[in-house]
Each structure stands twice: as C-alpha cells, then as structure tokens.
Design a protein around this motif. Structure first.
Motif, PDB file in Angstrom:
ATOM      1  N   LYS A  97       0.390   3.670 -12.655  1.00  0.00           N
ATOM      2  CA  LYS A  97       1.115   3.067 -11.549  1.00  0.00           C
ATOM      3  C   LYS A  97       0.099   2.537 -10.545  1.00  0.00           C
ATOM      4  N   ALA A  98       0.434   1.449  -9.884  1.00  0.00           N
ATOM      5  CA  ALA A  98      -0.459   0.853  -8.891  1.00  0.00           C
ATOM      6  C   ALA A  98       0.338   0.497  -7.646  1.00  0.00           C
ATOM      7  N   PHE A  99      -0.345   0.478  -6.486  1.00  0.00           N
ATOM      8  CA  PHE A  99       0.280   0.058  -5.236  1.00  0.00           C
ATOM      9  C   PHE A  99       0.270  -1.461  -5.152  1.00  0.00           C
ATOM     10  N   THR A 100       1.302  -2.003  -4.527  1.00  0.00           N
ATOM     11  CA  THR A 100       1.317  -3.447  -4.309  1.00  0.00           C
ATOM     12  C   THR A 100       0.525  -3.751  -3.049  1.00  0.00           C
ATOM     13  N   LEU A 101       0.147  -4.995  -2.893  1.00  0.00           N
ATOM     14  CA  LEU A 101      -0.605  -5.420  -1.711  1.00  0.00           C
ATOM     15  C   LEU A 101       0.216  -5.199  -0.448  1.00  0.00           C
ATOM     16  N   LEU A 102       1.492  -5.441  -0.520  1.00  0.00           N
ATOM     17  CA  LEU A 102       2.367  -5.254   0.627  1.00  0.00           C
ATOM     18  C   LEU A 102       2.418  -3.792   1.063  1.00  0.00           C
ATOM     19  N   GLU A 103       2.495  -2.870   0.150  1.00  0.00           N
ATOM     20  CA  GLU A 103       2.500  -1.442   0.481  1.00  0.00           C
ATOM     21  C   GLU A 103       1.193  -1.035   1.162  1.00  0.00           C
ATOM     22  N   MET A 104       0.092  -1.534   0.677  1.00  0.00           N
ATOM     23  CA  MET A 104      -1.207  -1.189   1.281  1.00  0.00           C
ATOM     24  C   MET A 104      -1.311  -1.766   2.686  1.00  0.00           C
ATOM     25  N   LEU A 105      -0.807  -2.990   2.883  1.00  0.00           N
ATOM     26  CA  LEU A 105      -0.839  -3.587   4.218  1.00  0.00           C
ATOM     27  C   LEU A 105       0.047  -2.828   5.199  1.00  0.00           C
ATOM     28  N   LEU A 106       1.183  -2.330   4.742  1.00  0.00           N
ATOM     29  CA  LEU A 106       2.059  -1.539   5.605  1.00  0.00           C
ATOM     30  C   LEU A 106       1.386  -0.235   6.035  1.00  0.00           C
ATOM     31  N   VAL A 107       0.698   0.401   5.131  1.00  0.00           N
ATOM     32  CA  VAL A 107      -0.017   1.639   5.470  1.00  0.00           C
ATOM     33  C   VAL A 107      -1.103   1.347   6.500  1.00  0.00           C
ATOM     34  N   LEU A 108      -1.852   0.282   6.327  1.00  0.00           N
ATOM     35  CA  LEU A 108      -2.883  -0.099   7.296  1.00  0.00           C
ATOM     36  C   LEU A 108      -2.277  -0.429   8.658  1.00  0.00           C
ATOM     37  N   LEU A 109      -1.106  -1.064   8.660  1.00  0.00           N
ATOM     38  CA  LEU A 109      -0.427  -1.372   9.916  1.00  0.00           C
ATOM     39  C   LEU A 109      -0.034  -0.099  10.656  1.00  0.00           C
ATOM     40  N   VAL A 110       0.522   0.860   9.956  1.00  0.00           N
ATOM     41  CA  VAL A 110       0.931   2.124  10.578  1.00  0.00           C
ATOM     42  C   VAL A 110      -0.284   2.857  11.144  1.00  0.00           C
ATOM     43  N   ILE A 111      -1.363   2.911  10.398  1.00  0.00           N
ATOM     44  CA  ILE A 111      -2.585   3.574  10.877  1.00  0.00           C
ATOM     45  C   ILE A 111      -3.131   2.868  12.106  1.00  0.00           C
ATOM     46  N   SER A 112      -3.120   1.554  12.123  1.00  0.00           N
ATOM     47  CA  SER A 112      -3.611   0.782  13.269  1.00  0.00           C
ATOM     48  C   SER A 112      -2.784   1.050  14.515  1.00  0.00           C
ATOM     49  N   VAL A 113      -1.474   1.085  14.369  1.00  0.00           N
ATOM     50  CA  VAL A 113      -0.597   1.355  15.513  1.00  0.00           C
ATOM     51  C   VAL A 113      -0.855   2.753  16.062  1.00  0.00           C
ATOM     52  N   LEU A 114      -1.014   3.715  15.202  1.00  0.00           N
ATOM     53  CA  LEU A 114      -1.308   5.080  15.656  1.00  0.00           C
ATOM     54  C   LEU A 114      -2.622   5.135  16.417  1.00  0.00           C
ATOM     55  N   LEU A 115      -3.637   4.469  15.929  1.00  0.00           N
ATOM     56  CA  LEU A 115      -4.928   4.447  16.621  1.00  0.00           C
ATOM     57  C   LEU A 115      -4.821   3.777  17.984  1.00  0.00           C
ATOM     58  N   ILE A 116      -4.069   2.698  18.066  1.00  0.00           N
ATOM     59  CA  ILE A 116      -3.894   2.001  19.344  1.00  0.00           C
ATOM     60  C   ILE A 116      -3.206   2.901  20.362  1.00  0.00           C
TER      61      ILE A 116
END
Length: 108
Positions: free
Chosen positions: A14-33
């Motif tokens: 199984k592999a992650f889609t590009l969209l799923e990886m971008l969503l995870v990065l978005l959530v992490i960025s918001v938390l850091l901000i």
C-alpha cells in the motif's frame, strides 16, 4: 480516496497518495504556527521569574552575612569577596544587575 497498490514479488504494497501526504504536512504546519508564539511568551515569563528568584536568594545571603558580621553589606561585591555569592550571580540571565540598597537586594 483511491489507494494504489504495487505488486512486488507477489506482495501487495500500500502507498500514500500525494494528496494525503500534503494534508499531513498542512496539519503539522498549522500546529507549529499555533505553538511557536506560545513558547516564546513562556520563555519571557521564565526569565522574569528566574530573576525574582535570584533576588530572593541574594536577600537570603544578605541575611546570612548580617547574622555573621552583625551588619548588612554595603555592596554586592562584599558578598562576592566573602564567598556568599559567585561573580555570575550578580546579574540575572536577562542581563539585569542585582544591587544592594538599604540592606535589600534590588534589580536595576
């Protein structure tokens, strides 16, 4: 979301889609901000509290000095030369100096 499967030697991976990886990065960025400004505020509070605690410690050393010598010290340098304080304890970590006025430690 559609999952992609890759066949490798008769095993389905199984592999992650590009969209799923971008969503995870978005959530992490918001938390850091949201978290970073709070950490900076806490750092300032810790510095101020530490300086107050150091002032109380100097006041206790003034009391110890006055019990032994029957008088209050004229300056903080007297406490350093007599071994009640170290040279580095004359200033707070924030850069403010601790002085003795009327037998009490004060931050200047």
């Amino acid at each position: 979301m559609k999952r992609y499967y890759f066949k490798l030697k008769n095993k389905n991976l199984k592999a992650f889609t590009l969209l799923e990886m971008l969503l995870v990065l978005l959530v992490i960025s918001v938390l850091l901000i949201l978290i970073i400004p709070n950490i900076a505020k806490q750092s300032e509070h810790v510095q101020a509290t530490g300086c107050e605690a150091q002032q109380k410690m100097v006041n206790s050393q003034i009391e110890a000095y006055s019990l032994k010598n029957n008088r209050k010290p004229d300056s903080i340098d007297e406490l350093v030369t007599q071994g009640y304080l170290k040279e580095a304890q004359k200033k707070c970590k924030s850069g403010e100096s601790i002085t003795i006025k009327n037998g009490e430690a004060s931050i200047s």
